[in-house]
Design a protein around this motif. Structure first.
Motif, short mmCIF file in Angstrom:
data_model
loop_
_atom_site.label_atom_id
_atom_site.label_comp_id
_atom_site.label_asym_id
_atom_site.label_seq_id
_atom_site.Cartn_x
_atom_site.Cartn_y
_atom_site.Cartn_z
N ILE A 60 0.90 -1.07 0.02
CA ILE A 60 -0.13 -0.04 0.03
C ILE A 60 0.76 1.13 0.07
O ILE A 60 1.71 1.53 1.02
N GLU A 104 2.01 5.20 0.14
CA GLU A 104 1.81 6.21 0.76
C GLU A 104 0.96 6.17 2.10
O GLU A 104 0.12 7.03 2.30
N ASN A 105 1.05 4.99 2.80
CA ASN A 105 0.48 4.88 3.78
C ASN A 105 1.00 5.17 5.25
O ASN A 105 2.03 4.39 5.67
N SER A 148 0.31 5.56 8.17
CA SER A 148 -0.44 5.13 9.79
C SER A 148 0.53 4.12 9.91
O SER A 148 1.07 3.88 11.26
#
Length: 505
Positions: A367, A369-370, A372
């Motif tokens: 994924i 540009e995550n 978190s």
């Protein structure tokens, strides 16, 4: 190190209950649970009341400190509820540990298909599916058709980057086990706090009963002196106004008696509330208890601060919980670091039947540009540092707390000897004054009264010093985390640390 904890705890036990040979007193009962106490308690609680009976008509329940701890552990509902909560907590651990057990899912399907122009068809299907996760992260999925040709479909997935390896896959199980240990420590801390609170309430009852006895004896002595003075007034040997000061002192002492009696009833109420016993029950302290407390100063046991601090590090539930919190954060750190990796899985599939086939593939996913995942990792790194700082601060606080409590014990033990000497001197002064009065050589009419007040004050000081030492020992045990060792017989008999079995409805 367990032998050292036990030895020091037994040393504090010796301080709390001196030998009968040293004090000249009979030994306190130590059988737990106390059948006689239980029988006496049941008898008192089952006694009929008609609204006209008073506390004086209720047989007093004589309590020792062992009895108080026994009743507290048997009756306190908060402790019982905490013990019951352990059932669900233990089940949570079993759930977490079952993550590597195979899961089987049977599927049964029966259908009817009716299409215009065609014959009605009945379809049926019965499959058995299974899934297994290994500590290495390998996932095995299998499905078999149990009705037709028993075709088997097998899929194996092996992570190569993210979720690969024993450390990251067993981390949730290790965290669950640490949480279970933390739950046990929570209950132990609750037991320690409640037992200490109960012992202090019992000591407050001892103090209140002793103060009432002292004030009543003082009141009786002053009444006798007033009758003597009144006789002297009637004989013309003493002026009438001399009775005024005596009456004023007598009224003040009567007020003190009423105040101490109220304090005694409040102490009884506080203790009964902790024990979850009906307030209609009359309780009192064993006669030898106060003398046993006064004998605490005779103990020659000397403790080294370094040894006690080490015991506290190994025994205190809060310190052990702080260590567990850091371990949990470190395990979560392994997971957080693993989550930042790419997903690279090796998948293999095999199908048996009329047309068997097999395949294998590499699957790479990520994924993009995550943020978190990076946030969780950074938060975990900060948390680990914070927990490490908290642990170091707790170590320092424990050392200071144990040093303070040890100093309180030694100070209170020294005060017992000082107050005993002061009480003996005050009694000797009173005896001399009484002897002079019998020979008619009294300095003034109020001399004996003043010395009597000095004796009362000295007796109260001695009682206070003895109870302060007992409280200091209880507080030291609490600071060391050895309270449960001190009361091990009562704790074991209560079964509170044993996970109960939930009865099925």
């Amino acid at each position: 190190m367990q032998w050292r904890i036990l030895a020091l705890a037994m040393g504090l036990t010796t301080l709390a209950t001196p030998l009968a040979a040293q004090t000249g007193l009979p030994e306190l009962p130590s059988t737990t649970p106390n059948p006689q106490l239980t029988e006496q308690l049941d008898e008192n609680l089952s006694s009929p009341t008609d609204g006209t009976s008073s506390l004086d008509e209720v047989q007093a329940l004589v309590l020792t400190d062992e009895d108080v701890v026994t009743l507290l552990l048997q009756n306190n509902l908060e402790l019982r509820n905490a013990a019951l909560a352990r059932i669900a907590q233990r089940q949570q651990l079993k759930e977490s540990e079952s993550v590597f057990d195979p899961d089987f899912t049977p599927t049964l399907r029966l259908g009817i298909e009716d299409v215009t122009g065609r014959a009605t068809e009945i379809t049926r299907e019965a499959q058995l599916g299974g899934e297994l996760l290994t500590p290495l992260g390998t996932t095995l999925e299998a499905t078999i058709d149990v009705l037709d040709d028993q075709d088997l479909d097998l899929t194996v997935t092996q992570p190569l980057l993210r979720r690969a390896g024993r450390a990251v896959n067993t981390a949730p199980v290790e965290i669950a086990r640490l949480q279970e240990t933390n739950n046990q420590l929570n209950l132990q801390q609750q037991l320690i706090d409640n037992i200490t609170q109960g012992i202090r309430a019992y000591h407050a009852l001892i103090r209140a009963e002793a103060n009432v006895r002292i004030q009543r004896l003082s009141l009786d002595t002053q009444r006798q002196q007033r009758r003597l003075t009144e006789a002297l007034v009637n004989a013309g040997r003493v002026a009438q106004f001399d009775l005024v000061n005596i009456d004023a002192s007598l009224v003040a002492t009567e007020a003190n008696v009423l105040a101490t009696e109220n304090d005694l009833e409040q102490a009884k109420s506080n203790l009964l509330d902790l024990l979850d016993i009906s307030e209609a029950l009359e309780i009192t302290v064993a006669e030898q208890t106060l003398e046993a407390l006064k004998g605490l100063a005779q103990s020659t046991e000397v403790f080294l601060l370094a040894d006690l601090v080490q015991v506290a590090y190994e025994s205190r539930p809060d310190y052990r919980q702080a260590q567990l919190d850091l371990e949990v954060a470190q395990l979560n750190g392994i997971v957080a670091a693993d989550n930042r990796r790419w997903d690279l899985d090796l998948r293999a599939n095999a199908t048996t039947g009329d047309f068997s086939q097999a395949s294998a593939e590499l699957v790479l996913t990520r994924i993009l540009e995550n943020e978190s995942l990076e946030t969780a990792f950074q938060q975990n790194q900060v948390q680990q540092q914070q927990l490490q700082n908290t642990l170091e601060r707790l170590r320092s606080d424990i050392r200071l707390e144990v040093a303070d409590q040890l100093r309180n014990v030694e100070s209170a033990r020294s005060r017992i000897e000082v107050t005993r000497l002061a009480r003996e001197l005050a009694e000797r002064q009173l005896q001399n004054a009484q002897a002079r009065a019998r020979r008619g050589r009294t300095r003034n009419i109020f001399e004996e009264l003043e010395f009597q007040n000095d004796v009362v004050e000295a007796q109260n000081d001695e009682v206070g010093a003895a109870i302060d030492l007992a409280d200091a020992i209880a507080a030291l045990n609490q600071s060391l985390g050895t309270t449960l060792t001190r009361w091990s017989d009562q704790v074991e008999a209560s079964q509170l640390l044993v996970v109960p079995i939930l009865e099925q409805p």
